[in-house]
Design a protein around this motif. Sequence first.
Motif, PDB file in Angstrom:
ATOM      1  N   GLU A 122       1.097   8.764   8.118  1.00  0.00           N
ATOM      2  CA  GLU A 122       0.048   7.818   7.718  1.00  0.00           C
ATOM      3  C   GLU A 122       0.126   6.531   8.542  1.00  0.00           C
ATOM      4  N   ARG A 170       6.580  10.950  -1.143  1.00  0.00           N
ATOM      5  CA  ARG A 170       6.659   9.525  -0.797  1.00  0.00           C
ATOM      6  C   ARG A 170       8.009   8.955  -1.212  1.00  0.00           C
ATOM      7  N   HIS A 208      -8.240   6.362  -3.516  1.00  0.00           N
ATOM      8  CA  HIS A 208      -6.881   6.056  -3.060  1.00  0.00           C
ATOM      9  C   HIS A 208      -5.854   6.611  -4.052  1.00  0.00           C
ATOM     10  N   ARG A 209      -6.113   6.383  -5.321  1.00  0.00           N
ATOM     11  CA  ARG A 209      -5.143   6.774  -6.344  1.00  0.00           C
ATOM     12  C   ARG A 209      -5.009   8.296  -6.416  1.00  0.00           C
ATOM     13  N   GLY A 267       1.811   2.437  -3.258  1.00  0.00           N
ATOM     14  CA  GLY A 267       0.751   2.942  -4.126  1.00  0.00           C
ATOM     15  C   GLY A 267      -0.012   1.850  -4.846  1.00  0.00           C
ATOM     16  N   THR A 322      -5.513  10.437  -4.053  1.00  0.00           N
ATOM     17  CA  THR A 322      -4.828  10.911  -2.854  1.00  0.00           C
ATOM     18  C   THR A 322      -3.337  10.595  -2.925  1.00  0.00           C
ATOM     19  N   TRP A 323      -3.018   9.389  -3.366  1.00  0.00           N
ATOM     20  CA  TRP A 323      -1.620   8.971  -3.442  1.00  0.00           C
ATOM     21  C   TRP A 323      -0.862   9.842  -4.446  1.00  0.00           C
ATOM     22  N   THR A 326       0.839  -1.197   0.000  1.00  0.00           N
ATOM     23  CA  THR A 326       0.000   0.000   0.000  1.00  0.00           C
ATOM     24  C   THR A 326       0.877   1.251   0.000  1.00  0.00           C
ATOM     25  N   GLN A 327       1.964   1.187   0.759  1.00  0.00           N
ATOM     26  CA  GLN A 327       2.933   2.295   0.774  1.00  0.00           C
ATOM     27  C   GLN A 327       3.443   2.592  -0.637  1.00  0.00           C
ATOM     28  N   ALA A 378       2.583  12.207  -4.280  1.00  0.00           N
ATOM     29  CA  ALA A 378       3.608  11.250  -4.726  1.00  0.00           C
ATOM     30  C   ALA A 378       5.022  11.772  -4.467  1.00  0.00           C
ATOM     31  N   GLU A 427       4.743   9.464   5.091  1.00  0.00           N
ATOM     32  CA  GLU A 427       4.474   8.036   5.287  1.00  0.00           C
ATOM     33  C   GLU A 427       4.435   7.672   6.775  1.00  0.00           C
TER      34      GLU A 427
END
Lengths: 749, 749
Positions: A667, A502, A491-492, A305, A494-495, A302-303, A499, A664
């Motif tokens: 989160e 991250r 999710h996508r 993505g 937000t990620w 998940t980290q 990005a 990260e």
Amino acid sequence: MPPRTVHIARPATTTPAASSDVVQTPARAAPSRSALDRLLDPRSIAVIGASTDPGKRGYQAIRALQDSGYRNPVYAVNPRGGTILGLRVLTGIGELPAGVDVALIALPGRAVPAALRELAAVGVAGAVVLANGFREAGPEGTRLQAELTAAITETGIRVIGPNTSGMLNAASGANLVGVPDVPAGPISAITQSGNMLISLLADNRALRGPGFHTYIGLGNQADVRYDECITHLAGLPGTGAIALHCEGLQDGRAFLAAAAEATRHRPVVLLRGGRSEAGQRTALSHTGSIAGSDAVATAVLTQAGVELVTRSDELALLAGVLATTAPIPAGRGVAVLSDGGGHATLAADALSAAGVELATLSAATRSNLRALLGPPAAIDNPVDVAGATDTDPTVFATAVELLMTDPAVGLVLLVGIYGGYHLRFDTQLRDAEDATAHRLLALTRQHAIPLLVQSCYAVDQPTNHQILRHGGVQVLSSIDHAVRAVAALHHRGTWLATADQRSTLRPPAPPTGAGTGHRGGLLDEPTARRLVEAAGLHTGPWTLAATLDEAAAAVADYGRACALKVVSPQVVHKSDVGGVQLHVTPDTVAAAWTAIADCVTDNVADAQITGVVVAPMARPGVELLVGATVDPIFGPVVAFGSGGVMVEALRDVAFRAAPFTHLEALEMIEETIAARMFDGYRHLPRVDRDTLAAFLVRVGHLAAHTPGLAELDLNPVIADDTGVLPVDVRIVLTDHSGPSTNQPPHSDR
Amino acid sequence: MPPRTVHIARPATTTPAASSDVVQTPARAAPSRSALDRLLDPRSIAVIGASTDPGKRGYQAIRALQDSGYRNPVYAVNPRGGTILGLRVLTGIGELPAGVDVALIALPGRAVPAALRELAAVGVAGAVVLANGFREAGPEGTRLQAELTAAITETGIRVIGPNTSGMLNAASGANLVGVPDVPAGPISAITQSGNMLISLLADNRALRGPGFHTYIGLGNQADVRYDECITHLAGLPGTGAIALHCEGLQDGRAFLAAAAEATRHRPVVLLRGGRSEAGQRTALSHTGSIAGSDAVATAVLTQAGVELVTRSDELALLAGVLATTAPIPAGRGVAVLSDGGGHATLAADALSAAGVELATLSAATRSNLRALLGPPAAIDNPVDVAGATDTDPTVFATAVELLMTDPAVGLVLLVGIYGGYHLRFDTQLRDAEDATAHRLLALTRQHAIPLLVQSCYAVDQPTNHQILRHGGVQVLSSIDHAVRAVAALHHRGTWLATADQRSTLRPPAPPTGAGTGHRGGLLDEPTARRLVEAAGLHTGPWTLAATLDEAAAAVADYGRACALKVVSPQVVHKSDVGGVQLHVTPDTVAAAWTAIADCVTDNVADAQITGVVVAPMARPGVELLVGATVDPIFGPVVAFGSGGVMVEALRDVAFRAAPFTHLEALEMIEETIAARMFDGYRHLPRVDRDTLAAFLVRVGHLAAHTPGLAELDLNPVIADDTGVLPVDVRIVLTDHSGPSTNQPPHSDR
């Protein structure tokens, strides 16, 4: 950004000439094409072990290539010669023209290593090895796989398999899986099971999904692996989303890095088999894969993505939706538009369970909706038209336009019986429904707001649903499927928005130094504290006292009650042998010193006592647990969660691959029950999340860059409004704490 | 017990004569038929508000009755007269013959009460009221619903609705919902949303499920309610399973009792809308329903044996499987038979996540499987045939027989591509696959072991799958659907095996006494303790001391450190005002007494101090929370979970409707995180589950039978290896603690 719609034109099916001329010169590989490029998009194919028996893969493969309209040269090889499906059969690999891109090897496993050497001699770039009986089949198979690996290394041929169902490129018709009627489209997929391809195809068909681009069945991964395939697929313009099924990864860290890079360009969806103990046992006998900790895998993937699915029936769904639909812009919510309260309620429930926010509609939007839909409608989100569309379905498009122009809305989800009005109420509504579909497509493009539709009539396949699908708007039968897809788009979005905050998840560079300079095993506490402090982690004031006088002076200096902890190379569990005294004051320090010395000497034969660590007792705060370990699949990983007495009962722990970023870390913190106590819970002090996150980031760097680190335990860590303080520091090094052991042990490259 | 297969022959479609004679005498209701019987299986139907407009329900209803082959008299009523679909139209209700079973009222809401009175005058038993604009539509609608209720009470006509989609009886063709092509079968359904019927039909069609028997759209439940419909449906021989969708219950306790009784005879599956806050808001505007606490509802409905689904796409699935498939006998596990490792692994993962055990196969079974399937097969459960069936699918049946004769196996689940071999490998395998299907049906009957099939080829509908479905074996496309169904069969088998150890959940009988004799509000601690002790709950030794001397004597008597707690009618939160002193010894009792008196007097103006409760300090143990409350939907409920400082952060609490049995108490205990600490966790003592369960059962009786009980809090309760002891007892009574307030306040009957 409008929803990305990817349409791959399917090549016209051209049956090869009844008797192909095998001496025809194959298209020479352009110099820029790597071996992997040639393997996955072959411009010439040889079938080794071609057969006249329709029950054999050596026949089916040639048949599938013809049926799929593959227009490049195909060569059949079998010592018996003859013709198969109109193709003249070569009697040996040596007869192949130079530079064929791919050989499909349909031979028994034992014959494969020799075949590879022959193929190398005629310049074949890649091979697909179908046979099973390798690593997954016990010791003998493992020996055979070692032979295969040796042949691969020797020849440099890139090999997919063994124990694979094959691969296909739907765009070119290079169908090496023998499954007919694969619709061309934007989904590329990698699995470790041939049946999973059949599942994906069946699900895609049932969902009327958008079809496939490239499929790779990796099997035992003797050579070609997930990470390079993911990178390859993410670079293909025709790939809209990457669907993955795997049971085990040989170099999880390389997978993570490839996925984290790929997902910046393409959605990556993963179904992982072997998440449970029973599933892991099964996977071991299936592909010889070791799955590792489910909690760690879930966290680090998940980290990276990756959109993880646990339901196998959601893999094709999410790949299809993500391949065709733009993500929900970060910070925006979902608007639900329904034509029935029952579905609206269920959609709201499902969105809430998925952690997706409903957009709060503006007063203007609500007032416009009221004017459009009339008094019976529910104009708060979910919006329920309550009959306003029954006789005029075009009202839907106007309502959608109102929702798409609301700045809080990032996606519109239609639920109910949309598109089925001509079936439910009046056949004369068909034209209006078709017109509405066209208008909805125009709206989603114009306003750059994605649209998803759930309808009970999806199974009837009305024309208006087909119009939407052709335009890249997916129409689903199940509310739960629709909401699962919305969650993935959320999710996508937000990620992607964060990005650049991250980590790349590239494997940590091998340490340049000569290691920590310590022997393997448990470090003593002063050494462990110094190592941690060198990484910038404050462990609070402490003193190593070699004598009672030094200890007494330290306790007096601190002016607070202290803990005394024995330091001895022979003592592993300090508390268990009476090596710890708490709440020690100047009055009690002598007695404490004596008690430690007596207990340790009594309990541990030949214990040499180096001294005691003296440290002030920690102030009360929230008890946390911070740890680091080297995951056998994914490498260095940091754990964070609730500490204290209930730690094992609670199992409240979050993981991240190290090193990781501040975002990260934040989160990770929010995933725990512990975080519920950070805003001033009962008598506990508030905990500053940023301070804690900065602490965790440093632990991550330590975990990633300390040569030979096997285990780090900071338990408990006491957090309060002034900071974060580890009360105890425990470090175990591997026996060989040189630089190389910091790499994931399962890495085979 | 063989899987129950319920086949309801669909009546032959007979189009009514082109011009029915409306003076034809309707079949007189047999004296034994209740009004509800007549309403749900009508032998004559009148459509009030019949229409010639094909867009109106008053037309569609008559059309649907004709299309569905309803062969009993149908009367159309409209002041305009004429004919509709060949039917002569009566110009007034008064023209109806006496004793018509059901009137479908397709009139505006305002006209309904008067119509009911006219219908009563001609002896109509029941009515279906379609109109909306009642309770769900604000104050004016609520007034209209009150008028409707008055008319119902006055006339005694049983009414479905208002705000309903109608009802249907597929066996007789009494289709009052206007939805065409409802396949007849064993599923009976009740919903609060017409679109939910469309969903059920669409899902049943996509799943090729077994079809429907009776459908009731309850709408606003002005009269006919869930509980009586559930009881009615459970008694119908043609109903194999009851599928429910609801957004709110007006008398949850009656629902629970009806469900608990029904589920002993028929599986009951429930999809509840309004589980989330957003969903509850939506439900309120849809059906005016209040949903209450999701956690309480989930707990008590499961207690009643109801299979709860949270995915709307699983309602038809589970109803279809449960209607046709026998439960898994308690104590037995599932055998998975696969033809591919990928699916076997995913099935094992999904079963594990669903809490379903894989059967441990006997050595004999495994050896027989090895002999049958050869060396490549995986013979531990999941069994993977690994190619052994590729050329001969009949091997599946032999393998299934081996599994069904293993005493550990309670269900066989086939996963992979079963039934698609003639599509995947060789068309000549078709006959063998058809023969295998017949053999599987014989095996499941012979061995009385249920069978479920998942196949990627389900979507292709091969003949062999149809053979299985016709024989009552469901074939599903999704592993997740199959495993969800297996879990439901497992739940049902386990519940049924212990049904006689479960409560009936009938509402507690109204107390016969005159109440507790106490005024409403918070009771003082001595009163609360005596009330609890009268219910057989030991609260440990304690003394009410009116003077310091009495307190000192008590502390001395106990011979242990004690707690002193103020007793004062003016003090609500004892600790907050300094009214509690802990660890009091004979040396400190005087100081403690004074401290309490001073603090309370300082903090609470005019506090009258009755005395102090003196009780020995509790020994260390596991801190638990036990409470009771009156849920607005379901009535008296007991809560149990972790106590102590983290209670709110953990949210570790399980619920049961009270009173409940010892078995139910044990199950409640196992749902909590607290129970993980009962087997000697760290330094904590072991906790005896039976002692704790007996304690909870007594709390349940107290909660159910104490007149006017609003809240009971035993927090903390200290449990150890010697017993269970509440440290504090807090009771709040309602203002009117007479007998009647013990009933759920939302009860409207």
